[in-house]
Design a protein around this motif. Structure first.
Motif: not given
Length: 117
Positions: A42-46
């Motif tokens: 999710l960090r990459i997605g954000k």
């Protein structure tokens, strides 16, 4: 992939709207290939979604007023012929391309949108 296929992929709950949360998930890699997004994914997605949101804010600033993108708005974004060039040719201390000064406020707004989710 057509815009309708991409929209369907991003519209995780089949509501015919893409929310900010769905945008983040669509921009997140499923590294474990298990359809469960952990904090790292999710960090990459954000980070990826921030660029999408900045692009939306630059091209069609009012689209996210209701925190969703509908299919017509999505098609309009993907067929827009003026894609902004946000980045300089230099890198910051974390290895990311630096954002041009005139776009810093858009990326700050995108970051604030992501913080609200």
């Amino acid at each position: 992939m057509s815009y309708t296929e991409l929209f369907a992929y991003m519209d995780k709950d089949n509501s015919n709207l893409i929310s900010v949360q769905e945008l983040v998930k669509a921009c997140s890699p499923d590294i474990d290939n298990n359809n469960i997004y952990d904090e790292r994914e999710l960090r990459i997605g954000k980070q990826n979604a921030k660029v999408w949101i900045a692009t939306i804010l630059e091209l069609k600033p009012n689209i996210l007023n209701d925190n969703h993108i509908n299919k017509i708005e999505f098609k309009d974004l993907l067929t827009h012929n003026q894609i902004p060039h946000f980045y300089k040719t230099t890198y910051d201390q974390n290895g990311y391309l630096e954002i041009k000064d005139k776009y810093l406020h858009i990326f700050e707004t995108a970051e604030n949108i992501l913080k609200k989710m």
